[in-house]
Scaffold this motif. Structure first.
Motif, PDB file in Angstrom:
ATOM      1  N   GLY A 120       0.597  -1.357   0.011  1.00 42.75           N
ATOM      2  CA  GLY A 120       0.028  -0.169  -0.079  1.00 42.75           C
ATOM      3  C   GLY A 120       0.876   1.098  -0.017  1.00 42.75           C
ATOM      4  N   VAL A 121       0.260   2.245  -0.020  1.00 39.45           N
ATOM      5  CA  VAL A 121       0.822   3.676  -0.100  1.00 39.45           C
ATOM      6  C   VAL A 121       0.019   4.804   0.408  1.00 39.45           C
ATOM      7  CG1 VAL A 121       0.170   4.062  -2.398  1.00 39.45           C
ATOM      8  CG2 VAL A 121       2.352   5.073  -1.686  1.00 39.45           C
ATOM      9  N   GLY A 122       0.646   5.871   1.107  1.00 39.36           N
ATOM     10  CA  GLY A 122       0.065   6.971   1.418  1.00 39.36           C
ATOM     11  C   GLY A 122      -0.284   7.722   0.058  1.00 39.36           C
ATOM     12  N   THR A 123      -1.217   8.681   0.019  1.00 36.60           N
ATOM     13  CA  THR A 123      -1.979   9.277  -1.082  1.00 36.60           C
ATOM     14  C   THR A 123      -2.264  10.492  -0.649  1.00 36.60           C
ATOM     15  OG1 THR A 123      -4.184   8.488  -1.092  1.00 36.60           O
ATOM     16  CG2 THR A 123      -2.416   7.292  -2.450  1.00 36.60           C
ATOM     17  N   VAL A 124      -2.626  11.590  -1.669  1.00 40.74           N
ATOM     18  CA  VAL A 124      -3.051  12.963  -1.334  1.00 40.74           C
ATOM     19  C   VAL A 124      -4.622  12.567  -1.501  1.00 40.74           C
ATOM     20  CG1 VAL A 124      -3.247  15.182  -1.990  1.00 40.74           C
ATOM     21  CG2 VAL A 124      -1.039  13.973  -2.469  1.00 40.74           C
ATOM     22  N   GLY A 125      -5.078  12.222  -0.290  1.00 35.82           N
ATOM     23  CA  GLY A 125      -6.442  12.108  -0.195  1.00 35.82           C
ATOM     24  C   GLY A 125      -6.917  10.802  -1.176  1.00 35.82           C
ATOM     25  N   SER A 126      -8.194  10.289  -0.835  1.00 37.08           N
ATOM     26  CA  SER A 126      -8.590   9.097  -1.271  1.00 37.08           C
ATOM     27  C   SER A 126      -8.821   9.259  -2.954  1.00 37.08           C
ATOM     28  CB  SER A 126     -10.024   8.800  -1.111  1.00 37.08           C
ATOM     29  OG  SER A 126      -9.989   8.196   0.337  1.00 37.08           O
ATOM     30  N   SER A 127      -8.858  10.515  -3.525  1.00 31.30           N
ATOM     31  CA  SER A 127      -9.085  10.833  -4.835  1.00 31.30           C
ATOM     32  C   SER A 127      -7.744  10.012  -5.485  1.00 31.30           C
ATOM     33  CB  SER A 127      -8.961  12.235  -5.104  1.00 31.30           C
ATOM     34  OG  SER A 127     -10.264  12.760  -4.881  1.00 31.30           O
ATOM     35  N   GLU A 128      -6.772  10.335  -5.252  1.00 29.75           N
ATOM     36  CA  GLU A 128      -5.564   9.703  -5.733  1.00 29.75           C
ATOM     37  C   GLU A 128      -5.443   8.015  -5.348  1.00 29.75           C
ATOM     38  OE1 GLU A 128      -0.399   9.912  -5.893  1.00 29.75           O
ATOM     39  OE2 GLU A 128      -1.705  10.845  -4.201  1.00 29.75           O
ATOM     40  N   ALA A 129      -5.826   7.807  -4.344  1.00 34.64           N
ATOM     41  CA  ALA A 129      -5.826   6.391  -4.037  1.00 34.64           C
ATOM     42  C   ALA A 129      -6.915   5.648  -4.958  1.00 34.64           C
ATOM     43  CB  ALA A 129      -6.527   6.399  -2.496  1.00 34.64           C
ATOM     44  N   ILE A 130      -8.009   6.026  -5.275  1.00 30.52           N
ATOM     45  CA  ILE A 130      -8.830   5.546  -6.260  1.00 30.52           C
ATOM     46  C   ILE A 130      -8.476   5.592  -7.515  1.00 30.52           C
ATOM     47  CG2 ILE A 130     -10.950   6.050  -7.216  1.00 30.52           C
ATOM     48  CD1 ILE A 130     -12.135   6.915  -4.675  1.00 30.52           C
ATOM     49  N   MET A 131      -7.790   6.449  -8.010  1.00 28.85           N
ATOM     50  CA  MET A 131      -7.315   6.568  -9.352  1.00 28.85           C
ATOM     51  C   MET A 131      -5.908   5.391  -9.239  1.00 28.85           C
ATOM     52  SD  MET A 131      -8.186   9.185 -10.950  1.00 28.85           S
ATOM     53  CE  MET A 131      -9.081  10.950 -10.468  1.00 28.85           C
ATOM     54  N   LEU A 132      -5.374   5.153  -8.387  1.00 29.71           N
ATOM     55  CA  LEU A 132      -4.274   4.240  -8.175  1.00 29.71           C
ATOM     56  C   LEU A 132      -4.951   2.895  -8.509  1.00 29.71           C
ATOM     57  CD1 LEU A 132      -1.633   5.656  -5.768  1.00 29.71           C
ATOM     58  CD2 LEU A 132      -1.439   5.409  -8.321  1.00 29.71           C
ATOM     59  N   ALA A 133      -5.884   2.436  -7.330  1.00 31.57           N
ATOM     60  CA  ALA A 133      -6.651   1.302  -7.416  1.00 31.57           C
ATOM     61  C   ALA A 133      -7.191   1.116  -8.769  1.00 31.57           C
ATOM     62  CB  ALA A 133      -7.682   1.163  -6.418  1.00 31.57           C
ATOM     63  N   GLY A 134      -7.981   2.120  -9.314  1.00 29.81           N
ATOM     64  CA  GLY A 134      -8.559   1.726 -10.654  1.00 29.81           C
ATOM     65  C   GLY A 134      -7.695   1.611 -11.658  1.00 29.81           C
ATOM     66  N   LEU A 135      -6.420   2.097 -11.750  1.00 24.23           N
ATOM     67  CA  LEU A 135      -5.259   1.837 -12.964  1.00 24.23           C
ATOM     68  C   LEU A 135      -4.706   0.372 -12.628  1.00 24.23           C
ATOM     69  CD1 LEU A 135      -3.519   5.034 -12.927  1.00 24.23           C
ATOM     70  CD2 LEU A 135      -4.712   4.182 -14.940  1.00 24.23           C
ATOM     71  N   ALA A 136      -4.600  -0.046 -11.441  1.00 21.88           N
ATOM     72  CA  ALA A 136      -4.253  -1.544 -11.005  1.00 21.88           C
ATOM     73  C   ALA A 136      -5.242  -2.363 -11.726  1.00 21.88           C
ATOM     74  CB  ALA A 136      -4.122  -1.824  -9.606  1.00 21.88           C
ATOM     75  N   PHE A 137      -6.655  -2.106 -11.452  1.00 20.24           N
ATOM     76  CA  PHE A 137      -7.724  -3.191 -11.759  1.00 20.24           C
ATOM     77  C   PHE A 137      -7.657  -2.918 -13.427  1.00 20.24           C
ATOM     78  CE2 PHE A 137      -9.716  -2.670  -7.814  1.00 20.24           C
ATOM     79  CZ  PHE A 137      -9.965  -3.935  -7.507  1.00 20.24           C
ATOM     80  N   LYS A 138      -7.507  -1.837 -14.030  1.00 24.85           N
ATOM     81  CA  LYS A 138      -7.503  -1.622 -15.692  1.00 24.85           C
ATOM     82  C   LYS A 138      -6.288  -2.539 -16.211  1.00 24.85           C
ATOM     83  CE  LYS A 138      -7.410   1.718 -19.297  1.00 24.85           C
ATOM     84  NZ  LYS A 138      -7.266   2.818 -19.760  1.00 24.85           N
TER      85      LYS A 138
END
Length: 493
Positions: A120-138
């Protein structure tokens, strides 16, 4: 003979800030000024403008933390000049981030050995976290489709229409179709059965929300997981789940520990949570945790060495401050399970006080649920004369910022007011808000009569035409308040 000082010297040594030339003219708005000004004047001018902002602690629209202990404030200020990305220069800060990741992963029941490092990793809020998670799924979906020789150009995500806007941003920025399950009156979260029906072989994940921003409700991740397992068996797909726990991730483990929503469910591959919400840290810090290393594709991880050593990075942002990471670690070790549980239970109890107070007015329908984020979402039973937006606007006169908004499709005809209960929202403030809402309702009820009185000069209304006087209104408000407080005391006893 008296020697005169220059204008500049006079400004600094003789005049007060408010008598100096620096506050007598408007400051530039579109271009940098040609000359410098004293630091005291710059501070005072900016500080004065900032007074016109709302009080953060009375901003009941926000889920974001607005108070921390002075000791944590000191830690944050002492590290405000550290750039987190420079891991070689600030190895202890990097270590603290890794400790946070491990603690949060185990809080979410990640399948880890005793001393195994979490992913896992620290992000700038959940917005960046969701972007990273979505990219991983894609990327995982694309890799699999390529290996099978199938098209991989039309990925989609299934979620509810109550999704936060960052999911819409992800879909737009990274060219993923967002398939939304529509809402309906009385049901303001994603229906798991309808969501699974919308899943097809192009679905990269189903996104469930643990704590909807609309009414705080937790979506049924357990039912979604079970239904999706059945569909995967029937179709041969392996559609996974991401849980957007931005608001609920630091709530459910402490006051709903038996609720299954996290990595205990086999299809949950990643979870995001906002440290700056109920993680109790100032904005902006978020976290994204993956179930296993295989769930984070290697193609998304970069190696850099120009900061002094070989470093791994897999965030969208590069430079960022260290303060929030250090503050998160402070809160985790300062509060522990016991402290977080106490904070969340207190928030829940204050939400109950507010909800009961609103119910006693007889004027509102409560649309939030008992189990979920500690907030109260409510709408007027009768908005034919005055609507929720007018209530929201009038409350601002008392300092309260309470948002009014319409629900998404297909419940857009429902308008709601929402009060988020945070750590620094005390019982006294909850009771005071009920008091002020009652005053606002009385004021709005009498508003048409006041308007017509202004319009019709010399109009004499006998016996006040059945309308209450200001003294009578105040007496009714006070009587309501007394009854409400006595009822709360009786309930506690």
């Amino acid at each position: 003979m008296v020697l005169s000082k220059t204008s500049s010297e006079s400004d600094v040594s003789v005049h007060s800030t408010f008598a100096s030339r620096y506050v007598r003219t408007s400051l530039p708005r579109f271009e940098m000024p040609e000359n410098s000004i004293p630091k005291e004047a710059a501070y005072q001018i900016i500080n004065d403008e900032l007074m016109l902002d709302g009080n953060p602690r009375l901003n009941l629209a926000s889920f974001v933390t607005t108070w921390m202990e002075p000791e944590c404030d000191k830690l944050m200020m002492s590290s405000i000049n550290k750039n987190y990305v420079d891991m070689d220069e600030y190895p202890v800060t990097t270590e603290l981030q890794n400790r946070c990741v491990n603690m949060i992963a185990r809080l979410f029941n990640a399948p880890l050995e005793e001393e195994e490092a979490a992913i896992g990793v620290g992000t700038v809020g959940s917005s960046e976290a969701i972007m990273l998670a979505g990219l991983a799924f894609k990327r995982n979906w694309q890799n699999k489709r390529k290996a099978e020789g199938k098209p991989y150009d039309k990925p989609n995500i299934v979620t509810g229409a109550n999704v936060q806007v960052c999911w819409e941003k992800f879909a737009n920025y990274f060219e993923v179709e967002l398939k939304e399950v529509k809402l309906r009156e009385g049901y303001y979260v994603m229906d798991p059965m309808k969501a699974v029906e919308m899943v097809d072989d192009n679905t990269i994940c189903v996104a469930a929300i643990l704590g909807s921003t609309l009414n705080g409700e937790f979506e049924d991740v357990k039912l979604l997981n079970d239904l999706l397992i059945q569909k995967n068996k029937q179709t041969g797909w392996d559609t996974p789940i991401h849980v957007d726990a931005a608001s609920g991730g630091f709530i459910a483990p402490f006051i709903y520990p038996e609720l299954e929503w996290d990595f205990r469910l086999p299809l949950v591959k990643s979870i995001n949570v906002s440290g700056h919400k109920y993680g109790l840290v100032y904005a902006g810090i978020g976290w994204v945790i993956w179930r296993t290393k295989q769930d984070l594709p290697e193609q998304l991880i970069f190696h850099i060495n120009y900061l002094g050593a070989d470093q791994l990075t897999f965030t969208l942002n590069f430079s960022k401050g260290s303060s929030q990471i250090i503050a998160q670690y402070y809160q985790l070790i300062r509060l522990g399970y016991e402290g977080y549980r106490n904070v969340m239970e207190n928030c829940r109890e204050n939400a109950i006080v507010l909800r009961e107070g609103l119910e006693k007015t007889g004027r509102f329908n409560i649309v939030s649920k008992d189990e979920g984020v500690p907030l109260v979402a409510f709408s007027l039973k009768d908005n034919s004369l005055h609507n929720e937006f007018e209530v929201s606007e009038t409350l601002r006169r008392f300092g309260w910022i309470v948002p009014a908004y319409t629900m998404p499709a297909d419940a857009q005809h429902i308008t709601v007011l929402r009060v988020v209960i945070r750590e620094d929202f005390s019982r006294t403030l909850a009771e005071r808000l009920v008091f002020d809402i009652v005053k606002v309702l009385h004021e709005l009820d009498t508003l048409p009569a006041r308007l017509s009185a202004k319009m019709e000069e010399n109009l004499v209304i006998e016996n006040n035409n059945g309308k209450k006087t200001e003294i009578e209104v105040q007496r009714e408000v006070t009587d309501f308040w007394k009854k409400f407080v006595l009822a709360r005391k009786a309930a506690v006893c």
